[in-house]
Design a protein around this motif. Structure first.
Motif, short mmCIF file in Angstrom:
data_model
loop_
_atom_site.label_atom_id
_atom_site.label_comp_id
_atom_site.label_asym_id
_atom_site.label_seq_id
_atom_site.Cartn_x
_atom_site.Cartn_y
_atom_site.Cartn_z
N UNK A 10 4.13 14.09 -31.10
CA UNK A 10 4.10 12.92 -31.71
C UNK A 10 2.60 12.42 -32.29
N UNK A 11 1.76 13.23 -32.38
CA UNK A 11 0.47 13.04 -32.70
C UNK A 11 0.32 13.74 -34.22
N UNK A 12 0.04 13.01 -35.42
CA UNK A 12 -0.02 13.67 -36.79
C UNK A 12 -1.61 13.24 -37.05
N UNK A 13 -2.26 14.41 -37.30
CA UNK A 13 -3.77 14.13 -37.44
C UNK A 13 -4.01 14.21 -38.96
N UNK A 14 -3.49 13.06 -39.61
CA UNK A 14 -3.86 12.89 -40.93
C UNK A 14 -5.13 12.50 -41.34
N UNK A 15 -6.05 12.10 -40.08
CA UNK A 15 -7.39 11.62 -40.27
C UNK A 15 -7.19 10.01 -40.48
N UNK A 16 -8.26 9.23 -40.34
CA UNK A 16 -8.46 7.82 -40.59
C UNK A 16 -9.49 7.39 -41.44
N UNK A 17 -9.25 6.70 -42.45
CA UNK A 17 -10.19 6.08 -43.21
C UNK A 17 -10.39 4.68 -42.98
N UNK A 33 -14.86 8.24 -42.90
CA UNK A 33 -13.66 9.01 -42.76
C UNK A 33 -13.85 9.71 -41.31
N UNK A 34 -12.70 9.74 -40.47
CA UNK A 34 -12.71 10.65 -39.28
C UNK A 34 -11.70 11.35 -39.32
N UNK A 35 -11.70 12.81 -39.68
CA UNK A 35 -10.77 13.46 -39.90
C UNK A 35 -10.03 14.07 -38.53
N UNK A 36 -10.84 14.44 -37.56
CA UNK A 36 -10.61 15.08 -36.10
C UNK A 36 -10.19 14.17 -35.49
N UNK A 37 -8.97 14.36 -34.50
CA UNK A 37 -8.60 13.44 -33.43
C UNK A 37 -8.21 12.13 -34.10
N UNK A 38 -7.66 11.84 -35.45
CA UNK A 38 -7.57 10.71 -35.90
C UNK A 38 -6.00 10.87 -36.64
N UNK A 39 -5.37 9.82 -37.12
CA UNK A 39 -4.47 9.90 -37.93
C UNK A 39 -3.35 8.73 -37.42
N UNK A 40 -2.22 9.25 -37.12
CA UNK A 40 -1.20 8.33 -36.33
C UNK A 40 -0.41 8.90 -35.33
N UNK A 41 0.15 8.17 -34.42
CA UNK A 41 0.91 8.53 -33.29
C UNK A 41 2.41 7.88 -33.86
N UNK A 42 3.33 8.61 -33.20
CA UNK A 42 4.92 8.19 -33.11
C UNK A 42 5.11 7.67 -31.87
N UNK A 43 4.98 6.08 -31.76
CA UNK A 43 5.31 5.56 -30.78
C UNK A 43 6.63 5.80 -29.73
N UNK A 44 7.63 5.99 -30.69
CA UNK A 44 8.97 6.15 -30.09
C UNK A 44 8.73 7.48 -29.38
N UNK A 62 -3.42 14.04 -25.46
CA UNK A 62 -2.39 14.05 -26.66
C UNK A 62 -1.77 15.45 -26.53
N UNK A 63 -2.57 16.65 -26.70
CA UNK A 63 -2.24 18.17 -26.93
C UNK A 63 -1.33 18.44 -25.47
N UNK A 64 -1.80 17.95 -24.28
CA UNK A 64 -1.41 18.26 -23.23
C UNK A 64 0.16 17.69 -22.87
N UNK A 65 0.41 16.43 -23.35
CA UNK A 65 1.33 15.82 -23.02
C UNK A 65 2.53 16.42 -23.98
N UNK A 66 2.20 16.76 -25.40
CA UNK A 66 3.04 17.30 -26.21
C UNK A 66 3.46 18.70 -25.84
N UNK A 67 2.55 19.38 -25.43
CA UNK A 67 2.84 20.87 -25.13
C UNK A 67 3.84 20.92 -23.69
N UNK A 68 3.54 19.99 -22.89
CA UNK A 68 4.33 19.89 -21.65
C UNK A 68 5.66 19.37 -21.99
#
Length: 395
Positions: free
Chosen positions: A89-96, A148-159, A78-84
């Motif tokens: 598109x990734x929002x690390x809100x965590x997943x419960x 609760x997974x805090x790191x590498x979890x949350x949601x992506x914006x698919x658009x 994710x980080x590589x795609x966003x940086x390049x």
């Protein structure tokens, strides 16, 4: 003149755009074909895509080891795609993930913990009392437990993820054609691809990554064994003045004692209309869509009011403060293969298929796309880490 390419990818969605990025980074002669998002879904007569949305849950934890590896490898990029691409598109809100407390008849929480251990995910166990304290907007009641997974979890914006993949594919030399493919025909040592707009292009090899529209006639040389189901999601509008009470809300997967109430939920997200919505999904019943025209009609229809009302009843109990919020809905589809893994393989000597998200592919789409690219280049899918699980079934 008919344009010619080495590789043509049909479908500019999450899997197809990812496949194009991976291919274009390794070879020239790549084309990615798929229409832009329609401006008026209700009047649109063409194809649709389920990534026309602003939020999909992402997490590394999955009880199935294949889906867990697909997610882990995708999230790591994710980080590589966003940086390049310059597109976030990734929002690390965590997943419960919440279910009946472990030790009882329902193994949901225990299975989640075992899955977390397998992938090395850092999770926090939260009992019912602390769930109420830490996430006061939720009303889970007693006798439950959260992971609760805090790191590498949350949601992506698919658009935005599709946009990022397309930008990088184009930058690497891919040709992006915003049209709708209506047929493929293998002849003369290549594949002729025709679009609804009247264009003809040829490719040495073709990858059809059309999601639920993979069941369309004339797209593949033989029909894929794919079950497509109508899905309805509900949106609860949250006024600006009330957003602060939901601050820090994670993505949620709720598995109550009654499986009829199983849902997933996204935190408040701002949509293109400028309003902020909380989205919830979880159809209580399957509605099969047997033909491609049925899929189109479903998207135009905009969802089922019965499912919308079912989801509202769940929200009334789960987030009481939203009981009176303005409510809307939208249609999407999920597509399932017989073994519940993506179908990645050739339907003929030159035409391959990449489909079957099985309701779990948004977060894992980059790795699934990479596998499609590897298939086209290598002629076979040699991925021992996954085993032989992606072979398509045809009817």
């Amino acid at each position: 003149m008919v344009e010619s390419f080495k590789y043509i990818i049909i479908g500019r969605g999450m899997m197809g755009a990812a496949a194009a990025r991976h291919l274009a980074g390794q070879t020239d002669g790549v084309a990615l074909i798929g229409p832009d998002e329609p401006k008026d879904a209700g009047r649109h007569q063409g194809v649709f895509a389920s990534h026309y949305d602003e939020a999909r849950i992402t997490r590394t934890i999955d009880p199935d080891p294949v889906w867990a590896l697909l997610a882990k490898r995708s999230i790591a990029r994710y980080g590589e795609i966003a940086a390049e691409s310059g597109i976030e598109f990734f929002h690390p809100t965590g997943c419960l993930m919440v279910g009946p407390e472990s030790g009882g008849r329902d193994p949901y929480v225990a299975d989640i913990c075992a899955a977390a251990e397998r992938v090395g995910a850092d999770v926090e166990m939260i009992d019912d009392r602390r769930l109420a304290e830490r996430f006061p907007y939720f009303s889970f009641g007693s006798g439950c437990e959260g992971v609760f997974e805090a790191a590498e979890a949350g949601y992506v914006n698919p658009r935005r993820l599709v946009e990022a993949q397309s930008v990088l594919a184009r930058r690497a030399g891919a040709t992006v054609i915003a049209e709708t493919v209506v047929s493929t025909q293998e002849d003369g040592g290549s594949v002729l691809v025709r679009t609804a707009e009247g264009r003809e292009v040829r490719g040495d090899k073709v990858l059809a990554a059309a999601g639920g529209f993979s069941i369309a006639e004339n797209l593949l040389p033989k029909p894929i064994d794919l079950s497509v189901y109508a899905r309805t999601v509900a949106f609860f509008e949250i006024p600006e003045a009330e957003l602060s009470r939901y601050a820090g809300m994670p993505s949620l997967i709720h598995h109550p004692e009654d499986p009829y109430g199983h849902i997933y939920l996204l935190p408040p997200v701002r949509y293109p209309d400028g309003k902020t919505y909380l989205k919830i999904g979880g159809d209580p019943h399957d509605l099969p869509l047997a033909t491609e025209p049925e899929v189109r009609a479903w998207f135009r229809n905009g969802g089922r009011t019965g499912t919308r009302d079912h989801l509202k009843r769940i929200i009334d109990d789960l987030i009481p403060d939203l009981a009176g919020a303005p409510l809307s809905m939208a249609a999407c589809v999920t597509s399932f293969t017989p073994n519940n893994y993506p179908a990645i393989g050739f339907a003929s000597d030159r035409i391959a298929v990449l489909t079957g998200g099985c309701g779990a592919a948004a977060k894992s789409s980059d790795e699934i796309g990479r596998l499609g690219a590897a298939l086209l280049q290598g002629g076979d899918l040699d991925e021992p880490a996954y085993g032989d699980v992606f072979r398509p079934a045809f009817r």
